[in-house]
Scaffold this active site. Sequence first.
Site, PDB file in Angstrom:
ATOM      1  N   HIS A  32       6.984  29.262  34.440  1.00 49.04           N
ATOM      2  CA  HIS A  32       8.057  28.922  35.388  1.00 49.04           C
ATOM      3  C   HIS A  32       8.580  27.510  35.144  1.00 49.04           C
ATOM      4  O   HIS A  32       8.025  26.521  35.636  1.00 49.04           O
ATOM      5  CB  HIS A  32       7.504  29.060  36.817  1.00 49.04           C
ATOM      6  CG  HIS A  32       8.554  29.017  37.889  1.00 49.04           C
ATOM      7  ND1 HIS A  32       8.576  29.896  38.949  1.00 49.04           N
ATOM      8  CD2 HIS A  32       9.633  28.215  38.073  1.00 49.04           C
ATOM      9  CE1 HIS A  32       9.599  29.632  39.738  1.00 49.04           C
ATOM     10  NE2 HIS A  32      10.259  28.593  39.231  1.00 49.04           N
ATOM     11  N   HIS A  51      12.504  25.603  34.695  1.00 43.09           N
ATOM     12  CA  HIS A  51      13.971  25.728  34.664  1.00 43.09           C
ATOM     13  C   HIS A  51      14.556  24.797  33.616  1.00 43.09           C
ATOM     14  O   HIS A  51      14.260  23.594  33.597  1.00 43.09           O
ATOM     15  CB  HIS A  51      14.568  25.358  36.021  1.00 43.09           C
ATOM     16  CG  HIS A  51      14.233  26.318  37.106  1.00 43.09           C
ATOM     17  ND1 HIS A  51      15.116  27.260  37.578  1.00 43.09           N
ATOM     18  CD2 HIS A  51      13.098  26.489  37.831  1.00 43.09           C
ATOM     19  CE1 HIS A  51      14.555  27.960  38.556  1.00 43.09           C
ATOM     20  NE2 HIS A  51      13.326  27.505  38.724  1.00 43.09           N
ATOM     21  N   ASP A  57      17.730  23.666  33.350  1.00 43.26           N
ATOM     22  CA  ASP A  57      18.607  22.608  33.871  1.00 43.26           C
ATOM     23  C   ASP A  57      17.845  21.562  34.680  1.00 43.26           C
ATOM     24  O   ASP A  57      18.335  20.440  34.845  1.00 43.26           O
ATOM     25  CB  ASP A  57      19.782  23.190  34.684  1.00 43.26           C
ATOM     26  CG  ASP A  57      19.372  24.223  35.718  1.00 43.26           C
ATOM     27  OD1 ASP A  57      18.207  24.674  35.709  1.00 43.26           O
ATOM     28  OD2 ASP A  57      20.232  24.580  36.549  1.00 43.26           O
ATOM     29  N   GLY A  61      17.600  30.041  43.699  1.00 48.66           N
ATOM     30  CA  GLY A  61      18.669  29.567  44.575  1.00 48.66           C
ATOM     31  C   GLY A  61      18.304  29.559  46.048  1.00 48.66           C
ATOM     32  O   GLY A  61      17.133  29.434  46.413  1.00 48.66           O
ATOM     33  N   HIS A  71      11.848  34.222  42.688  1.00 47.23           N
ATOM     34  CA  HIS A  71      11.518  33.121  43.596  1.00 47.23           C
ATOM     35  C   HIS A  71      11.402  33.660  45.025  1.00 47.23           C
ATOM     36  O   HIS A  71      12.369  34.237  45.541  1.00 47.23           O
ATOM     37  CB  HIS A  71      12.641  32.083  43.613  1.00 47.23           C
ATOM     38  CG  HIS A  71      12.645  31.143  42.452  1.00 47.23           C
ATOM     39  ND1 HIS A  71      13.033  31.510  41.196  1.00 47.23           N
ATOM     40  CD2 HIS A  71      12.309  29.827  42.380  1.00 47.23           C
ATOM     41  CE1 HIS A  71      12.942  30.457  40.386  1.00 47.23           C
ATOM     42  NE2 HIS A  71      12.504  29.423  41.077  1.00 47.23           N
ATOM     43  N   GLU A 123       9.543  30.149  49.519  1.00 46.24           N
ATOM     44  CA  GLU A 123       9.727  28.687  49.510  1.00 46.24           C
ATOM     45  C   GLU A 123      10.304  28.171  50.822  1.00 46.24           C
ATOM     46  O   GLU A 123      10.507  26.967  50.960  1.00 46.24           O
ATOM     47  CB  GLU A 123      10.697  28.278  48.388  1.00 46.24           C
ATOM     48  CG  GLU A 123      10.068  28.060  47.042  1.00 46.24           C
ATOM     49  CD  GLU A 123      11.105  27.543  46.045  1.00 46.24           C
ATOM     50  OE1 GLU A 123      11.965  28.327  45.620  1.00 46.24           O
ATOM     51  OE2 GLU A 123      11.049  26.349  45.712  1.00 46.24           O
ATOM     52  N   ASP A 182       7.917  24.008  37.407  1.00 42.16           N
ATOM     53  CA  ASP A 182       9.192  24.340  38.043  1.00 42.16           C
ATOM     54  C   ASP A 182      10.317  23.555  37.363  1.00 42.16           C
ATOM     55  O   ASP A 182      11.126  24.126  36.661  1.00 42.16           O
ATOM     56  CB  ASP A 182       9.170  24.097  39.554  1.00 42.16           C
ATOM     57  CG  ASP A 182      10.215  24.922  40.300  1.00 42.16           C
ATOM     58  OD1 ASP A 182      10.700  25.919  39.728  1.00 42.16           O
ATOM     59  OD2 ASP A 182      10.524  24.581  41.461  1.00 42.16           O
TER      60      ASP A 182
HETATM   61  O1  NOS Z   1      12.331  25.871  43.182  1.00 43.32           O
HETATM   62  C1  NOS Z   1      13.440  26.425  43.092  1.00 43.32           C
HETATM   63  N1  NOS Z   1      13.784  27.370  44.007  1.00 43.32           N
HETATM   64  C2  NOS Z   1      14.960  28.044  43.964  1.00 43.32           C
HETATM   65  N2  NOS Z   1      15.885  27.814  43.035  1.00 43.32           N
HETATM   66  C3  NOS Z   1      15.607  26.878  42.099  1.00 43.32           C
HETATM   67  C4  NOS Z   1      14.411  26.153  42.083  1.00 43.32           C
HETATM   68  N3  NOS Z   1      14.447  25.292  41.051  1.00 43.32           N
HETATM   69  C5  NOS Z   1      15.645  25.475  40.448  1.00 43.32           C
HETATM   70  N4  NOS Z   1      16.340  26.431  41.082  1.00 43.32           N
HETATM   71  C6  NOS Z   1      17.705  26.890  40.792  1.00 43.32           C
HETATM   72  O2  NOS Z   1      17.671  27.673  39.618  1.00 43.32           O
HETATM   73  C7  NOS Z   1      18.848  27.411  38.882  1.00 43.32           C
HETATM   74  C8  NOS Z   1      18.709  27.889  37.464  1.00 43.32           C
HETATM   75  O3  NOS Z   1      17.763  27.153  36.750  1.00 43.32           O
HETATM   76  C9  NOS Z   1      19.054  25.925  39.091  1.00 43.32           C
HETATM   77  O4  NOS Z   1      20.383  25.544  38.821  1.00 43.32           O
HETATM   78  C10 NOS Z   1      18.692  25.767  40.546  1.00 43.32           C
HETATM   79  O5  NOS Z   1      19.830  25.992  41.361  1.00 43.32           O
HETATM   80 ZN    ZN Z   2      11.811  27.671  40.190  1.00 41.79          ZN
END
Ligand code: NOS
Ligand code: ZN
Length: 339
Positions: free
Chosen positions: A15, A17, A19, A172, A199, A202, A279
Amino acid sequence: MDFDTLHALGKTELHCHLDGSLSLSCIRQLAKMINRPLPASDDALRQLVQAPADSENLADYLKTFDFVAPLLQTKKALQLAAFDVVAQAAEENVRYIEIRFAPAFSISGGLSLSDATEAVIEGLHQAMTKFDIVAKALVCGMRQLPNADNQAMFRANAALLGNGLVGGDFAGNEADFPTSVCAPAIKTAQRLGVPLTFHAGECHCPQNIAEAIFLGIPRIGHATACFDQPDLIQKIVQTHTTIELCLTSNLQTKAARSLDEFPYQALKAAGAAITINTDNRTVSNTTLTHEYELYQTYFKTTAADFLAFNLNAINAAFISEPAKQALRNRLHQDYAAYL
Ligand SMILES: O=c1[nH]cnc2c1ncn2[C@@H]1O[C@H](CO)[C@@H](O)[C@H]1O
Ligand SMILES: [Zn+2]
């Protein structure tokens, strides 16, 4: 184990991301490509790309991602970004990583939903030729987007499955868009044969975890809200659902308002398949090594535990059985001296 040992140990990450994990030097390179001015000092730049210390919730945390999005609108940028994140992981001896990103956030410059993914895969492949690591991509649907948009994204990308792309996710705004709202797009992805992680949990909402499991999703990102829900934890164990824990991120988003609200101990005691993840390396200002160190400090996690979590990750990875076996053998060798 000291920090250097944790750093040297083989690791796996399900996990992470794209970006949220760009190095500052990569951010500078991408900004230069579009003539976007950035603060000269790294400290000042860090303030812009890290989640604020006083984030109140997930929505607050997610605002930080708006800064990087304009930098990821060309094939070259996505390729460089993917290479950069794999390089960071390889540097701390991650042997297998799945890197996720949302194609829908990289199409404002004219790329198609599959162009974006192809560029990420290209960057992963380049990094794999340079570093000792296996890196795969996951595409994220976004909860707040219309189901039709997420369905179009999965349809556009299904043909890339198996060629660097190994699965999908939904990320998101969970507080306003519960799992049930996304069900049509989840079902489309499943019909297309896209292996899914998701996801959920959270936003103090155990129901979102339960619904994702009910919909047949085998991996859950975070699952934080199960910490005080024994029946749900039993369900996680019975269904062999793998949990992608993200400790630092949960403390920042207030998914866990304290360590007591982090579900590690409860899941571990119940025998659930847990894994350790960053994350977002940059947004959360962490590394996988740093996460391991925190588990050791807070929860007395041992080398045997870390090995077990890595094997859980391999079992749940969206790759072939022979590829998994090679990674398992490697991990057993890595940990042998510490067991
Ligand atoms: O912890 C999280 N929870 C929900 N969405 C997330 C989390 N971290 C990042 N993103 C979302 O996933 C998109 C694609 O990578 C990011 O642009 C962010 O909006
Ligand atoms: Zn995430």
